[in-house]
Motif scaffolding. Structure first.
Motif, short mmCIF file in Angstrom:
data_model
loop_
_atom_site.label_atom_id
_atom_site.label_comp_id
_atom_site.label_asym_id
_atom_site.label_seq_id
_atom_site.Cartn_x
_atom_site.Cartn_y
_atom_site.Cartn_z
N LYS A 221 -9.97 0.18 -5.21
CA LYS A 221 -8.83 0.08 -6.14
C LYS A 221 -7.65 0.92 -5.65
O LYS A 221 -6.50 0.51 -5.75
CB LYS A 221 -9.23 0.55 -7.54
N GLY A 222 -7.97 2.11 -5.14
CA GLY A 222 -6.91 3.01 -4.66
C GLY A 222 -6.19 2.49 -3.43
O GLY A 222 -5.03 2.83 -3.20
N LEU A 223 -6.88 1.69 -2.62
CA LEU A 223 -6.27 1.17 -1.38
C LEU A 223 -5.48 -0.12 -1.61
O LEU A 223 -4.54 -0.40 -0.86
CB LEU A 223 -7.36 0.92 -0.33
N LEU A 224 -5.84 -0.88 -2.63
CA LEU A 224 -5.16 -2.16 -2.88
C LEU A 224 -3.66 -1.98 -3.04
O LEU A 224 -3.20 -1.12 -3.78
CB LEU A 224 -5.72 -2.82 -4.14
N GLY A 225 -2.91 -2.81 -2.33
CA GLY A 225 -1.47 -2.80 -2.46
C GLY A 225 -0.75 -1.76 -1.62
O GLY A 225 0.48 -1.75 -1.55
N LYS A 226 -1.49 -0.89 -0.97
CA LYS A 226 -0.88 0.16 -0.13
C LYS A 226 -0.50 -0.42 1.24
O LYS A 226 -1.09 -1.35 1.73
CB LYS A 226 -1.84 1.33 0.07
N SER A 227 0.52 0.20 1.85
CA SER A 227 0.99 -0.20 3.17
C SER A 227 0.72 0.92 4.18
O SER A 227 0.44 2.06 3.79
CB SER A 227 2.49 -0.46 3.13
#
Length: 157
Positions: A128-134
């Protein structure tokens, strides 16, 4: 209403194969075990019959659960995924800011998660914490031990 889950072609094939195995092979075995136990006499004192009926109930529950998962299963079209952000099926290389350790995880659906092979669920705290990160961003992830910070080093497919 079933929950929508996204699967790779491999994961969906595995789910369908397990359901086929349960329906075509295990279900007839359970029916045969009940028939054999029934033939042994008085059902009120027949532990074999009770055990066979319970096993059949568990089998039917598993079949029902798999059918529900398949009803909500969607195949992911990898060609349409944005590679600039961490999404389902992204391979993300991260670095723990605390100890400097680097890890590579592939973000997958719940049914395909396998930590030993580096595949983590998008519904796990780290997923969840990694989703959407660049690349270049810092993911701050709440874990039972506190907050962990990870540098996003690389995202690939």
């Amino acid at each position: 209403m079933s929950k929508v889950s996204y699967y790779t072609e491999e994961g969906l094939k595995k789910l369908r194969e397990e359901l086929r195995q349960l329906k075509d092979i295990e279900r007839p075995k359970a029916s045969q075990a009940i028939a054999e136990a029934r033939d042994k006499g008085d059902l009120s004192e027949n532990a074999e019959y009770d055990a066979a009926k319970e096993a059949q109930g568990m089998l039917e529950m598993r079949i029902s659960k798999l059918e529900g998962q398949l009803a909500g299963a969607r195949l992911i079209d990898e060609s349409q995924l944005d590679t600039s952000k961490a999404l389902v099926l992204s391979k993300v290389k991260i670095k723990n800011q605390t100890n400097g350790m680097e890890m590579v995880y592939t973000l997958v659906a719940d049914g395909e998660a396998d930590l030993a092979s580096g595949r983590i669920s998008v519904n796990s705290p780290i997923g969840k914490g990694l989703l959407g990160k660049s690349v270049g961003e810092v993911a701050e992830i709440q874990v039972p031990n506190g907050v962990m910070k990870f540098d996003i080093l690389e995202i690939s497919r």
